[in-house]
Scaffold this motif. Structure first.
Motif, PDB file in Angstrom:
ATOM      1  N   LEU A 104       0.841  -1.206   0.000  1.00 17.63           N
ATOM      2  CA  LEU A 104       0.000   0.000   0.000  1.00 17.63           C
ATOM      3  C   LEU A 104       0.874   1.254   0.000  1.00 17.63           C
ATOM      4  N   ARG A 105       0.454   2.230  -0.757  1.00 17.92           N
ATOM      5  CA  ARG A 105       1.263   3.442  -0.939  1.00 17.92           C
ATOM      6  C   ARG A 105       0.510   4.655  -0.376  1.00 17.92           C
ATOM      7  N   THR A 106       1.231   5.471   0.391  1.00 18.20           N
ATOM      8  CA  THR A 106       0.634   6.639   1.054  1.00 18.20           C
ATOM      9  C   THR A 106       1.293   7.924   0.565  1.00 18.20           C
ATOM     10  N   ALA A 107       0.536   9.025   0.554  1.00 19.10           N
ATOM     11  CA  ALA A 107       1.113  10.331   0.213  1.00 19.10           C
ATOM     12  C   ALA A 107       0.461  11.405   1.064  1.00 19.10           C
ATOM     13  N   VAL A 108       1.149  12.553   1.179  1.00 17.76           N
ATOM     14  CA  VAL A 108       0.596  13.676   1.937  1.00 17.76           C
ATOM     15  C   VAL A 108       0.698  14.940   1.082  1.00 17.76           C
ATOM     16  N   VAL A 109      -0.364  15.741   1.073  1.00 18.07           N
ATOM     17  CA  VAL A 109      -0.349  17.015   0.342  1.00 18.07           C
ATOM     18  C   VAL A 109      -0.844  18.124   1.262  1.00 18.07           C
ATOM     19  N   TYR A 110      -0.174  19.294   1.200  1.00 16.54           N
ATOM     20  CA  TYR A 110      -0.555  20.425   2.055  1.00 16.54           C
ATOM     21  C   TYR A 110      -0.085  21.713   1.412  1.00 16.54           C
ATOM     22  N   GLY A 111      -0.666  22.824   1.833  1.00 22.78           N
ATOM     23  CA  GLY A 111      -0.315  24.132   1.288  1.00 22.78           C
ATOM     24  C   GLY A 111       0.981  24.666   1.864  1.00 22.78           C
ATOM     25  N   GLY A 112       1.361  25.863   1.390  1.00 23.92           N
ATOM     26  CA  GLY A 112       2.564  26.511   1.915  1.00 23.92           C
ATOM     27  C   GLY A 112       3.837  25.990   1.293  1.00 23.92           C
ATOM     28  N   THR A 113       3.707  25.130   0.308  1.00 30.10           N
ATOM     29  CA  THR A 113       4.880  24.560  -0.364  1.00 30.10           C
ATOM     30  C   THR A 113       4.502  24.289  -1.823  1.00 30.10           C
ATOM     31  N   SER A 114       5.485  24.043  -2.676  1.00 30.47           N
ATOM     32  CA  SER A 114       5.229  23.884  -4.116  1.00 30.47           C
ATOM     33  C   SER A 114       4.242  22.752  -4.409  1.00 30.47           C
ATOM     34  N   ILE A 115       3.330  23.018  -5.345  1.00 31.52           N
ATOM     35  CA  ILE A 115       2.298  22.030  -5.683  1.00 31.52           C
ATOM     36  C   ILE A 115       2.810  20.990  -6.691  1.00 31.52           C
ATOM     37  N   GLU A 116       3.829  21.354  -7.473  1.00 30.71           N
ATOM     38  CA  GLU A 116       4.296  20.470  -8.559  1.00 30.71           C
ATOM     39  C   GLU A 116       4.774  19.093  -8.077  1.00 30.71           C
ATOM     40  N   PRO A 117       5.677  19.032  -7.059  1.00 35.83           N
ATOM     41  CA  PRO A 117       6.108  17.700  -6.581  1.00 35.83           C
ATOM     42  C   PRO A 117       4.931  16.850  -6.094  1.00 35.83           C
ATOM     43  N   GLN A 118       3.917  17.518  -5.531  1.00 33.48           N
ATOM     44  CA  GLN A 118       2.744  16.781  -5.038  1.00 33.48           C
ATOM     45  C   GLN A 118       1.934  16.214  -6.199  1.00 33.48           C
ATOM     46  N   LYS A 119       1.867  16.967  -7.309  1.00 31.75           N
ATOM     47  CA  LYS A 119       1.187  16.459  -8.513  1.00 31.75           C
ATOM     48  C   LYS A 119       1.901  15.215  -9.032  1.00 31.75           C
ATOM     49  N   ASP A 120       3.251  15.260  -9.021  1.00 28.11           N
ATOM     50  CA  ASP A 120       4.049  14.119  -9.509  1.00 28.11           C
ATOM     51  C   ASP A 120       3.784  12.864  -8.689  1.00 28.11           C
ATOM     52  N   VAL A 121       3.719  13.041  -7.359  1.00 24.22           N
ATOM     53  CA  VAL A 121       3.476  11.897  -6.462  1.00 24.22           C
ATOM     54  C   VAL A 121       2.105  11.278  -6.764  1.00 24.22           C
ATOM     55  N   LEU A 122       1.096  12.125  -6.947  1.00 20.37           N
ATOM     56  CA  LEU A 122      -0.260  11.636  -7.219  1.00 20.37           C
ATOM     57  C   LEU A 122      -0.331  10.920  -8.569  1.00 20.37           C
ATOM     58  N   LYS A 123       0.422  11.446  -9.540  1.00 22.19           N
ATOM     59  CA  LYS A 123       0.454  10.841 -10.874  1.00 22.19           C
ATOM     60  C   LYS A 123       0.952   9.392 -10.802  1.00 22.19           C
ATOM     61  N   LYS A 124       1.876   9.157  -9.881  1.00 18.34           N
ATOM     62  CA  LYS A 124       2.453   7.799  -9.745  1.00 18.34           C
ATOM     63  C   LYS A 124       1.446   6.818  -9.144  1.00 18.34           C
ATOM     64  N   GLY A 125       0.416   7.338  -8.526  1.00 18.22           N
ATOM     65  CA  GLY A 125      -0.627   6.481  -7.957  1.00 18.22           C
ATOM     66  C   GLY A 125      -0.433   6.191  -6.482  1.00 18.22           C
TER      67      GLY A 125
END
Length: 412
Positions: A104-125
């Motif tokens: 199982l794969r987990t990720a965290v997203v939050y404001g106050g920091t660049s959105i691009e790396p978070q988009k990349d993580v989500l793209k990977k699934g």
């Protein structure tokens, strides 16, 4: 109750064992079976009671049999909404720990920091996503996030979420998820607005109350100091020099108050840092890591910034400003005296804060011992402090009074 009695599978039990945990806390023992039975749950629990594992473990168990082999094919099936970045990071850390022996794969997203790396993580699934409300809605608006496959939605620290004005965002996120889903709501306190939210979005929820408020401070030695508002700085310094040692968390109500106190303590040679809403995410994380690593031993924070922060081995909490919400006091002092350790809580009460103390003592059903052996004692009977109104001096403007000539420099 032992974790092995809670119908958790071997990979999850192995991860729990690796953390040297054997017995479940009350919130875990009560909540895990309900989540595994796919019930909606509304749970009242303070931080430090193990509530993150109370939802993380059963979620991992429920998703375990459905884990997709390839990362690309993964869809977000569990969504955890958290009010603050620090808490979101901490929750994701818990999921990472307990999913160690799963796919199982987990990720965290939050404001106050660049959105691009978070988009990349989500793209990977990912299977499990932890998010703050604003950033989650941004990602959804930009079509970087699909919420159509959500099976479990967790609202953590719901009371704080509503206090921070996220009610509309929370309702919107709930509507963006599929109609048929399991909802778990966790809250340190249960004000009317949290109950109202629960009633409108949860279906026949089971209620769990694992921590009666009055018992939250069992291992904490509470002490109360009556002091003039303008002498709180001196009292703080006096106690740090003579009484309070170790790792200390100081609560102040405002960012300006934090800045003043931090400057004074640094000027007196103390290793200190602060966290509040105006600091960048990087600065907040750096301050927190420095505190956890021992590079500094005093951290000053506002309630919102400190909520959900999990610090091991905290020796003392100082309530520099008394909170006007009684439950916040319980929440603050619960940061120390955790996991069987004992801790100390020092509260500085000025005349205009006495009603708050009265309410707090009523809530915890305990009279907090008053310490009157210190150099800055305020008469406990004083109703208020007399302050001169600015601009009302009897002297001509620009002229110094005799008192100010005599006594200009504060000793700290």
């Amino acid at each position: 109750m032992q974790f092995k009695d809670l119908q958790l599978n071997k990979p999850i039990l192995k991860a729990i064992e690796a953390k040297n945990y054997t017995s479940a806390t009350p919130i875990q023992a009560l909540t895990i079976p309900l989540v595994l039975a796919k019930k909606d749950v509304i749970a009242s629990a303070q931080t430090g009671t193990g509530k993150t594992a109370a939802f993380a473990l059963p979620i991992l168990q429920l998703l375990f049999d459905k884990q997709d082999a390839g990362k690309k094919g993964k869809k977000v099936k569990a969504l955890v909404i958290s009010p603050t970045r620090e808490l979101a990071i901490q929750i994701e850390d818990n999921f990472e720990t307990y999913s160690k022996f799963t796919n199982l794969r987990t990720a965290v997203v939050y404001g106050g920091t660049s959105i691009e790396p978070q988009k990349d993580v989500l793209k990977k699934g990912v299977d499990i996503l932890v998010a703050t409300p604003g950033r989650l809605l941004d990602l959804h608006k930009q079509d970087c996030l699909n919420l159509d496959f959500i099976e479990i939605l967790v609202l953590d620290e719901a009371d704080l979420m509503l206090d921070m004005g996220f009610i509309d965002d929370v309702r919107k996120i709930e509507r963006l998820c599929p109609k048929e889903k399991q909802i778990l709501l966790f809250s340190a306190t249960m004000p009317a607005k949290v109950v109202q939210l629960a009633n409108t979005i949860l279906k026949d929820p089971e209620t769990v109350d694992a921590t009666p408020t009055s018992s939250a401070a069992k291992n904490v030695n509470q002490l109360l100091f009556y002091v003039h508002k303008q002498h709180k700085m001196e009292l703080c310094l006096h106690l740090l020099r003579n009484t309070i040692k170790g790792n200390i968390l100081i609560f102040r109500r405002t960012k300006m108050g934090i800045a003043k106190l931090e400057k004074m303590l640094k000027g007196n040679g103390y290793k200190v840092d602060s966290i509040h809403g105006d600091k960048t995410q990087n600065d907040r994380e750096k301050a927190l890591n420095n505190f956890k690593d021992g590079a500094i031993n005093i951290l000053i924070a506002t309630d919102v910034a400190a909520r959900g922060i999990d610090i091991d081995n905290l020796d003392a909490v100082i309530n520099f400003d008394i909170p006007n919400v009684s439950e916040t006091y319980v929440h603050r002092i619960g940061r120390t005296g955790r996991a069987g350790n004992t801790g100390n809580a020092y509260s500085f009460c000025s005349a205009d804060e006495k009603t708050y103390i009265k309410d707090i003592q009523q809530l915890i059903n305990t009279a907090i011992p008053v310490i009157d052996e210190h150099p800055y004692v305020l008469d406990p009977k004083a109703k208020r402090e007399v302050h001169r109104t600015p601009g009302k001096s009897k002297h001509k403007s620009g002229r110094k009074s005799a008192a100010s000539k005599k006594n200009k420099k504060r000793w700290y």
